[in-house]
Motif scaffolding. Structure first.
Motif, PDB file in Angstrom:
ATOM      1  N   ILE A  69       5.670 -95.397 117.445  1.00  0.00           N
ATOM      2  CA  ILE A  69       5.261 -94.372 116.195  1.00  0.00           C
ATOM      3  C   ILE A  69       4.511 -93.197 116.936  1.00  0.00           C
ATOM      4  O   ILE A  69       4.668 -92.122 116.435  1.00  0.00           O
ATOM      5  N   ALA A  70       3.775 -93.641 117.900  1.00  0.00           N
ATOM      6  CA  ALA A  70       2.954 -92.251 118.602  1.00  0.00           C
ATOM      7  C   ALA A  70       4.062 -91.522 119.348  1.00  0.00           C
ATOM      8  O   ALA A  70       3.856 -90.192 119.580  1.00  0.00           O
ATOM      9  N   ASP A  71       5.303 -92.116 119.688  1.00  0.00           N
ATOM     10  CA  ASP A  71       6.119 -91.292 120.462  1.00  0.00           C
ATOM     11  C   ASP A  71       7.363 -90.732 119.389  1.00  0.00           C
ATOM     12  O   ASP A  71       8.236 -90.441 119.907  1.00  0.00           O
ATOM     13  N   GLY A  72       7.085 -90.768 118.014  1.00  0.00           N
ATOM     14  CA  GLY A  72       7.853 -90.137 117.321  1.00  0.00           C
ATOM     15  C   GLY A  72       8.775 -91.182 116.312  1.00  0.00           C
ATOM     16  O   GLY A  72       9.431 -90.587 115.556  1.00  0.00           O
ATOM     17  N   ALA A  73       8.987 -92.291 116.582  1.00  0.00           N
ATOM     18  CA  ALA A  73       9.591 -93.141 115.968  1.00  0.00           C
ATOM     19  C   ALA A  73       9.190 -93.640 114.567  1.00  0.00           C
ATOM     20  O   ALA A  73       8.060 -93.362 114.192  1.00  0.00           O
ATOM     21  N   SER A  74      10.022 -93.850 113.513  1.00  0.00           N
ATOM     22  CA  SER A  74       9.747 -94.010 112.087  1.00  0.00           C
ATOM     23  C   SER A  74       9.217 -95.473 111.983  1.00  0.00           C
ATOM     24  O   SER A  74       9.399 -96.208 112.965  1.00  0.00           O
ATOM     25  N   TYR A  75       8.571 -95.706 110.821  1.00  0.00           N
ATOM     26  CA  TYR A  75       8.068 -97.075 110.595  1.00  0.00           C
ATOM     27  C   TYR A  75       8.988 -98.142 110.586  1.00  0.00           C
ATOM     28  O   TYR A  75       9.046 -99.396 111.183  1.00  0.00           O
ATOM     29  N   THR A  76      10.232 -97.766 110.317  1.00  0.00           N
ATOM     30  CA  THR A  76      11.391 -98.827 109.968  1.00  0.00           C
ATOM     31  C   THR A  76      11.979 -99.005 111.331  1.00  0.00           C
ATOM     32  O   THR A  76      11.963-100.080 111.696  1.00  0.00           O
ATOM     33  N   ALA A  77      11.986 -98.060 112.363  1.00  0.00           N
ATOM     34  CA  ALA A  77      12.621 -98.161 113.748  1.00  0.00           C
ATOM     35  C   ALA A  77      11.447 -98.984 114.370  1.00  0.00           C
ATOM     36  O   ALA A  77      11.595 -99.937 115.394  1.00  0.00           O
ATOM     37  N   ALA A  78      10.116 -98.905 114.085  1.00  0.00           N
ATOM     38  CA  ALA A  78       9.033 -99.600 114.861  1.00  0.00           C
ATOM     39  C   ALA A  78       8.966-101.125 114.527  1.00  0.00           C
ATOM     40  O   ALA A  78       8.962-101.768 115.163  1.00  0.00           O
ATOM     41  N   ALA A  79       9.486-101.310 112.974  1.00  0.00           N
ATOM     42  CA  ALA A  79       9.447-102.590 112.758  1.00  0.00           C
ATOM     43  C   ALA A  79      10.849-103.253 113.159  1.00  0.00           C
ATOM     44  O   ALA A  79      10.788-104.509 113.447  1.00  0.00           O
ATOM     45  N   ASP A  80      11.745-102.586 113.416  1.00  0.00           N
ATOM     46  CA  ASP A  80      12.976-103.293 114.044  1.00  0.00           C
ATOM     47  C   ASP A  80      12.558-103.393 115.609  1.00  0.00           C
ATOM     48  O   ASP A  80      13.058-104.483 116.068  1.00  0.00           O
ATOM     49  N   LEU A  81      11.825-102.788 116.195  1.00  0.00           N
ATOM     50  CA  LEU A  81      11.610-102.835 117.588  1.00  0.00           C
ATOM     51  C   LEU A  81      10.950-104.148 117.916  1.00  0.00           C
ATOM     52  O   LEU A  81      11.153-104.757 118.774  1.00  0.00           O
ATOM     53  N   VAL A  82      10.016-104.342 116.900  1.00  0.00           N
ATOM     54  CA  VAL A  82       9.406-105.496 116.898  1.00  0.00           C
ATOM     55  C   VAL A  82       9.618-106.830 116.403  1.00  0.00           C
ATOM     56  O   VAL A  82       8.978-107.865 116.177  1.00  0.00           O
ATOM     57  N   GLY A  83      10.673-106.765 115.592  1.00  0.00           N
ATOM     58  CA  GLY A  83      11.429-108.040 114.629  1.00  0.00           C
ATOM     59  C   GLY A  83      10.642-108.045 113.453  1.00  0.00           C
ATOM     60  O   GLY A  83      10.701-109.158 113.212  1.00  0.00           O
ATOM     61  N   ARG A  84      10.308-107.095 112.846  1.00  0.00           N
ATOM     62  CA  ARG A  84       9.784-107.154 111.568  1.00  0.00           C
ATOM     63  C   ARG A  84      10.661-106.677 110.575  1.00  0.00           C
ATOM     64  O   ARG A  84      11.298-105.778 110.770  1.00  0.00           O
ATOM     65  N   GLY A  85      10.727-107.431 109.432  1.00  0.00           N
ATOM     66  CA  GLY A  85      11.683-106.989 108.385  1.00  0.00           C
ATOM     67  C   GLY A  85      11.345-105.953 107.577  1.00  0.00           C
ATOM     68  O   GLY A  85      12.390-105.250 107.159  1.00  0.00           O
ATOM     69  N   HIS A  86       9.977-105.531 107.374  1.00  0.00           N
ATOM     70  CA  HIS A  86       9.695-104.478 106.648  1.00  0.00           C
ATOM     71  C   HIS A  86       8.663-103.675 107.203  1.00  0.00           C
ATOM     72  O   HIS A  86       7.954-103.894 107.915  1.00  0.00           O
ATOM     73  N   ASN A  87       8.778-102.448 106.833  1.00  0.00           N
ATOM     74  CA  ASN A  87       7.756-101.499 107.436  1.00  0.00           C
ATOM     75  C   ASN A  87       6.445-101.355 106.750  1.00  0.00           C
ATOM     76  O   ASN A  87       5.565-100.733 107.263  1.00  0.00           O
ATOM     77  N   GLU A  88       6.133-102.266 105.588  1.00  0.00           N
ATOM     78  CA  GLU A  88       4.802-102.263 105.154  1.00  0.00           C
ATOM     79  C   GLU A  88       3.862-102.993 106.058  1.00  0.00           C
ATOM     80  O   GLU A  88       2.727-102.393 106.404  1.00  0.00           O
ATOM     81  N   THR A  89       4.453-103.868 107.040  1.00  0.00           N
ATOM     82  CA  THR A  89       3.449-104.387 107.949  1.00  0.00           C
ATOM     83  C   THR A  89       3.122-103.421 108.816  1.00  0.00           C
ATOM     84  O   THR A  89       1.994-103.296 109.219  1.00  0.00           O
ATOM     85  N   ILE A  90       3.904-102.561 109.268  1.00  0.00           N
ATOM     86  CA  ILE A  90       3.798-101.654 110.526  1.00  0.00           C
ATOM     87  C   ILE A  90       2.882-100.461 109.708  1.00  0.00           C
ATOM     88  O   ILE A  90       1.758-100.005 110.332  1.00  0.00           O
ATOM     89  N   SER A  91       2.923-100.261 108.349  1.00  0.00           N
ATOM     90  CA  SER A  91       2.064 -99.380 107.727  1.00  0.00           C
ATOM     91  C   SER A  91       0.598 -99.834 107.643  1.00  0.00           C
ATOM     92  O   SER A  91      -0.341 -99.095 107.958  1.00  0.00           O
ATOM     93  N   ALA A  92       0.527-101.052 107.555  1.00  0.00           N
ATOM     94  CA  ALA A  92      -0.716-101.580 107.528  1.00  0.00           C
ATOM     95  C   ALA A  92      -1.473-101.505 109.154  1.00  0.00           C
ATOM     96  O   ALA A  92      -2.815-101.596 108.960  1.00  0.00           O
ATOM     97  N   TRP A  93      -0.477-101.770 109.994  1.00  0.00           N
ATOM     98  CA  TRP A  93      -1.032-101.950 111.355  1.00  0.00           C
ATOM     99  C   TRP A  93      -1.596-100.492 111.724  1.00  0.00           C
ATOM    100  O   TRP A  93      -2.618-100.427 112.354  1.00  0.00           O
ATOM    101  N   VAL A  94      -0.939 -99.459 111.164  1.00  0.00           N
ATOM    102  CA  VAL A  94      -1.125 -98.078 111.529  1.00  0.00           C
ATOM    103  C   VAL A  94      -2.348 -97.663 110.835  1.00  0.00           C
ATOM    104  O   VAL A  94      -3.526 -97.191 111.312  1.00  0.00           O
TER     105      VAL A  94
END
Length: 193
Positions: free
Chosen positions: A43-68
């Motif tokens: 995400i710091a390098d410009g990826a979207s939450y959805t792309a970051a979720a796919d990168l780490v094997g998460r199905g939803h970007n809500e988890t990534i949003s909570a981490w951020v």
């Protein structure tokens, strides 16, 4: 396309980026921490939450949003997961010190019925003591000993199975049981913590 983020990632400091990079490449760090570090770096390098979720094997970007959001509030401490649920620990510092003190005490053969501690005998002694812990489990004792860097197996006396020293007229003689010759028993396999 992901929705507008309510709490976008704040800019990383050089020290935070260095630590997140180190953690994201670590082969020995817990997987949850590695995933969080990888997602935050993406995400710091410009990826979207959805792309970051796919990168780490998460199905939803809500988890990534909570981490951020948590990273924005707590910094690097947010990479470590919090308590995952279940009942809270009921044994505080005082109770843990009581368990460690009982473990450090040498058992008395008459009172405790043993010359060395096992988890079951330590549990029995703690439950029967007037200032003891009447509901303590063997798992709790093992966890507290492990966290303190102790292991009850190291204090036990073990002998090789199927072999003994016997006193004969010629002196001490080593006697071996032929049935046990090929069998090796690992005494540390008795309890896996």
């Amino acid at each position: 396309m992901s929705r507008h983020q309510k709490d976008p990632l704040r800019p990383l400091t050089a020290a935070e980026r260095k630590e997140l990079t180190r953690l994201s490449r670590s082969p020995s760090a817990p997987a949850a921490e590695v995933d969080r570090a990888r997602a935050l770096l993406a995400i710091a390098d410009g990826a979207s939450y959805t792309a970051a979720a796919d990168l780490v094997g998460r199905g939803h970007n809500e988890t990534i949003s909570a981490w951020v959001s948590r990273f924005n509030r707590e910094g690097l401490a947010a990479v470590r997961p919090h308590h995952g649920g279940g009942p809270r620990l009921r044994y505080g510092v005082h109770e843990q010190q009581r368990i460690l003190a009982e473990w450090a005490r040498a058992p008395q053969r008459e009172q405790d019925g043993t010359a060395t501690w096992s988890l079951s005998l330590l549990q029995k002694a703690l439950r029967q003591a007037p200032d003891g812990l009447p509901r303590v489990s063997r798992f709790t004792i093992a966890r507290i000993l492990h966290e303190a860097g102790l292991s009850w197996q190291k204090s036990r006396t073990w002998c090789e199975t199927g072999a003994a020293l016997r006193r004969r007229q010629d002196g001490l003689v080593r006697v071996s049981d032929p049935c046990q010759a090929n069998r090796r028993i690992d005494p540390l396999s008795e309890l896996k913590i």
